[in-house]
Design a protein around this motif. Structure first.
Motif, PDB file in Angstrom:
ATOM      1  N   UNK A 139       0.843  -1.194   0.000  1.00 33.62           N
ATOM      2  CA  UNK A 139       0.000   0.000   0.000  1.00 33.62           C
ATOM      3  C   UNK A 139       0.879   1.244   0.000  1.00 33.62           C
ATOM      4  N   UNK A 140       0.331   2.321  -0.535  1.00 34.38           N
ATOM      5  CA  UNK A 140       1.093   3.573  -0.571  1.00 34.38           C
ATOM      6  C   UNK A 140       1.563   4.002   0.820  1.00 34.38           C
ATOM      7  N   UNK A 141       0.689   3.818   1.815  1.00 31.06           N
ATOM      8  CA  UNK A 141       1.042   4.252   3.175  1.00 31.06           C
ATOM      9  C   UNK A 141       2.261   3.484   3.693  1.00 31.06           C
ATOM     10  N   UNK A 142       2.364   2.224   3.306  1.00 31.78           N
ATOM     11  CA  UNK A 142       3.526   1.429   3.720  1.00 31.78           C
ATOM     12  C   UNK A 142       4.792   1.965   3.050  1.00 31.78           C
ATOM     13  N   UNK A 143       4.706   2.175   1.742  1.00 32.27           N
ATOM     14  CA  UNK A 143       5.869   2.733   1.040  1.00 32.27           C
ATOM     15  C   UNK A 143       6.298   4.048   1.701  1.00 32.27           C
ATOM     16  N   UNK A 144       5.304   4.853   2.044  1.00 31.63           N
ATOM     17  CA  UNK A 144       5.587   6.151   2.659  1.00 31.63           C
ATOM     18  C   UNK A 144       6.368   5.986   3.963  1.00 31.63           C
ATOM     19  N   UNK A 145       5.934   5.038   4.790  1.00 27.01           N
ATOM     20  CA  UNK A 145       6.624   4.822   6.076  1.00 27.01           C
ATOM     21  C   UNK A 145       8.056   4.360   5.858  1.00 27.01           C
ATOM     22  N   UNK A 179      -2.494  -3.008 -13.443  1.00 27.39           N
ATOM     23  CA  UNK A 179      -2.921  -1.698 -12.936  1.00 27.39           C
ATOM     24  C   UNK A 179      -2.362  -1.466 -11.532  1.00 27.39           C
ATOM     25  N   UNK A 180      -2.404  -2.482 -10.678  1.00 24.30           N
ATOM     26  CA  UNK A 180      -1.874  -2.284  -9.331  1.00 24.30           C
ATOM     27  C   UNK A 180      -0.350  -2.158  -9.350  1.00 24.30           C
ATOM     28  N   UNK A 181       0.285  -2.925 -10.222  1.00 21.38           N
ATOM     29  CA  UNK A 181       1.736  -2.836 -10.361  1.00 21.38           C
ATOM     30  C   UNK A 181       2.128  -1.400 -10.711  1.00 21.38           C
ATOM     31  N   UNK A 182       1.424  -0.843 -11.692  1.00 23.70           N
ATOM     32  CA  UNK A 182       1.730   0.535 -12.108  1.00 23.70           C
ATOM     33  C   UNK A 182       1.405   1.527 -11.000  1.00 23.70           C
ATOM     34  N   UNK A 183       0.291   1.264 -10.296  1.00 19.96           N
ATOM     35  CA  UNK A 183      -0.069   2.138  -9.171  1.00 19.96           C
ATOM     36  C   UNK A 183       1.083   2.180  -8.177  1.00 19.96           C
ATOM     37  N   UNK A 184       1.644   1.006  -7.859  1.00 17.52           N
ATOM     38  CA  UNK A 184       2.784   0.941  -6.935  1.00 17.52           C
ATOM     39  C   UNK A 184       3.942   1.789  -7.462  1.00 17.52           C
ATOM     40  N   UNK A 185       4.250   1.614  -8.739  1.00 16.18           N
ATOM     41  CA  UNK A 185       5.402   2.332  -9.311  1.00 16.18           C
ATOM     42  C   UNK A 185       5.201   3.851  -9.259  1.00 16.18           C
ATOM     43  N   UNK A 186       4.005   4.290  -9.611  1.00 15.02           N
ATOM     44  CA  UNK A 186       3.759   5.740  -9.572  1.00 15.02           C
ATOM     45  C   UNK A 186       3.750   6.251  -8.132  1.00 15.02           C
ATOM     46  N   UNK A 187       3.207   5.471  -7.196  1.00 14.30           N
ATOM     47  CA  UNK A 187       3.255   5.869  -5.778  1.00 14.30           C
ATOM     48  C   UNK A 187       4.704   6.014  -5.313  1.00 14.30           C
ATOM     49  N   UNK A 188       5.514   5.020  -5.628  1.00 18.14           N
ATOM     50  CA  UNK A 188       6.913   5.035  -5.188  1.00 18.14           C
ATOM     51  C   UNK A 188       7.628   6.289  -5.689  1.00 18.14           C
ATOM     52  N   UNK A 189       7.393   6.585  -6.953  1.00 21.73           N
ATOM     53  CA  UNK A 189       8.082   7.727  -7.538  1.00 21.73           C
ATOM     54  C   UNK A 189       7.595   9.043  -6.917  1.00 21.73           C
ATOM     55  N   UNK A 190       6.274   9.135  -6.725  1.00 18.92           N
ATOM     56  CA  UNK A 190       5.719  10.358  -6.126  1.00 18.92           C
ATOM     57  C   UNK A 190       6.218  10.562  -4.709  1.00 18.92           C
ATOM     58  N   UNK A 191       6.350   9.472  -3.964  1.00 21.89           N
ATOM     59  CA  UNK A 191       6.815   9.560  -2.582  1.00 21.89           C
ATOM     60  C   UNK A 191       8.246  10.080  -2.521  1.00 21.89           C
ATOM     61  N   UNK A 192       9.029   9.799  -3.558  1.00 20.64           N
ATOM     62  CA  UNK A 192      10.386  10.332  -3.597  1.00 20.64           C
ATOM     63  C   UNK A 192      11.469   9.282  -3.712  1.00 20.64           C
ATOM     64  N   UNK A 193      11.070   8.011  -3.788  1.00 20.44           N
ATOM     65  CA  UNK A 193      12.062   6.955  -4.007  1.00 20.44           C
ATOM     66  C   UNK A 193      12.716   7.122  -5.381  1.00 20.44           C
TER      67      UNK A 193
END
Ligand code: 5AD
Length: 346
Positions: free
Chosen positions: A144-150, A182-196
């Motif tokens: 989940x995005x929140x996990x990546x964020x943490x 779709x979820x794979x891409x969602x993960x990738x875009x979340x990761x990039x937006x978060x700053x990874x």
């Protein structure tokens, strides 16, 4: 347009229309492949010189809740001998790796719910506290995005998540239906937006893959703008549904490496273990075709012999110092050098 012209256009414009990419991938000759490698190598030499960045790979767990048809640690493989490293084992790998000159540690594993966000935060914080001059890369699958964020806030710098294929229909042929592109891409875009610093990538020659799919992969990567790209041949694993499919070729993989370098001059591009598995000089050839990163294995011996995504994986009987020595000798044999640097995307 002939293929050399197509390669020149890719180098100049960073992209090509889909039809031209399909033509290039379908009809390239050995001479075209060598030409692409030369142009790609010139680009990496101008960006990175003869410096090769090293990442210390630590395979923290081979438990996985997922069931990808190609992967040897898929949950349905009941023959896999499962393990997870203890925190002390992980820290030991980092201690050894730091002494050996690594400034990036890659924590890679199956999607193992034992490693909760809390636990990963503890591990990341501890490594960062001790080695504040090191980068941490995670390769732990979809979250989940929140996990990546943490995990990012805890200090992780980079995340590797290959998209595997950018074609919806093909994605469905490689994965069970609960996994979606779709979820794979969602993960990738979340990761990039978060700053990874974010890495995607694919297997070359995976079952049912066509030249059009590879063109779509190149166009997806162009659109996404990754900081890192992982490319290696598909290699069958005897305890998976794809056991009887052929491995992808070293030549196609090397050609894809070169095309990615032409399209993404500054991208961090490893010469992968899978490439070194299908061809004994695969990693050297990868560097000569435009790669600029290697990832020697720091995992303890009894872990690495069980972290088998595919058959005949190289290095499973070596310890960390042997893995490092092998890779170092290969790099030096082609006139490149390993450097003690984090090797961030610039
Ligand atoms: N052959 C080659 N690469 C594989 N991977 C998983 N299984 C295989 C295989 N059989 C790759 C996937 C995954 C990465 C960690 O390893 O692309 O994202």
């Amino acid at each position: 347009m002939d293929n050399m012209t197509r390669i020149d256009c890719l180098a100049k414009d960073g992209t090509l229309p889909k039809g031209e990419l399909i033509e290039l991938l379908s009809s390239y000759s050995e001479a075209d492949r060598i030409y692409a490698a030369e142009r790609a190598r010139k680009i990496s030499l101008s960006v990175f010189g003869r410096k090769i960045y090293t990442r210390g790979l630590i395979e923290i767990s081979n438990y996985c809740r997922n069931d990808c048809y190609y992967c040897g640690i898929r949950r349905s493989n009941t023959k896999a001998v499962r393990y997870r490293l203890s925190l002390d084992e992980i820290y030991y790998c980092c201690d050894w790796g730091y002494g050996a000159g690594f400034r990036t540690f890659v924590l890679q594993g199956g999607e193992d719910s034992f490693f909760t966000d809390d636990l990963l935060v503890e591990i990341i914080s501890r490594i960062k506290e001790k080695y504040s001059d090191c980068a941490i890369t995670l390769s732990l699958g979809e979250k989940e995005r929140a996990s990546y964020q943490r995990l990012f806030v805890a200090g992780a710098d980079r995340y590797l998540l290959r998209h595997e294929t950018a074609n919806e229909t093909h994605y469905c042929k490689l994965h069970p239906s609960f996994l979606t592109l779709a979820n794979r891409k969602r993960c990738l875009y979340d990761l990039k937006e978060i700053g990874f610093q974010t890495g995607c990538g694919l297997m070359v020659g995976s079952p049912f893959q066509t030249r059009e799919h590879l063109a779509e992969d190149l166009l997806f990567m162009k659109e996404f703008g990754p900081h890192m790209v992982g490319i290696g041949p598909f290699i069958p694993h005897s305890e998976t549904p794809f056991r009887d499919y052929q491995a992808g070729s070293a030549e196609d993989s090397l050609f894809m490496v070169s095309l990615v370098r032409l399209m993404h001059p500054r991208v961090l591009l490893p010469a992968t273990t899978a490439l070194g598995t299908v061809r004994s000089d695969g990693r050297e050839q990868g560097i000569l075709a435009g790669a600029n990163v290697v990832m020697p294995n720091l995992s303890p011996l009894d872990a690495r012999k069980n972290y088998l995504l595919y058959d005949n994986k190289i290095g499973t009987a070596d310890d960390a110092s042997e893995s490092l020595a092998t890779v170092k000798a290969k790099i030096e044999s082609i006139g490149y050098e390993m450097v003690v640097e984090r090797g961030d995307y610039k």
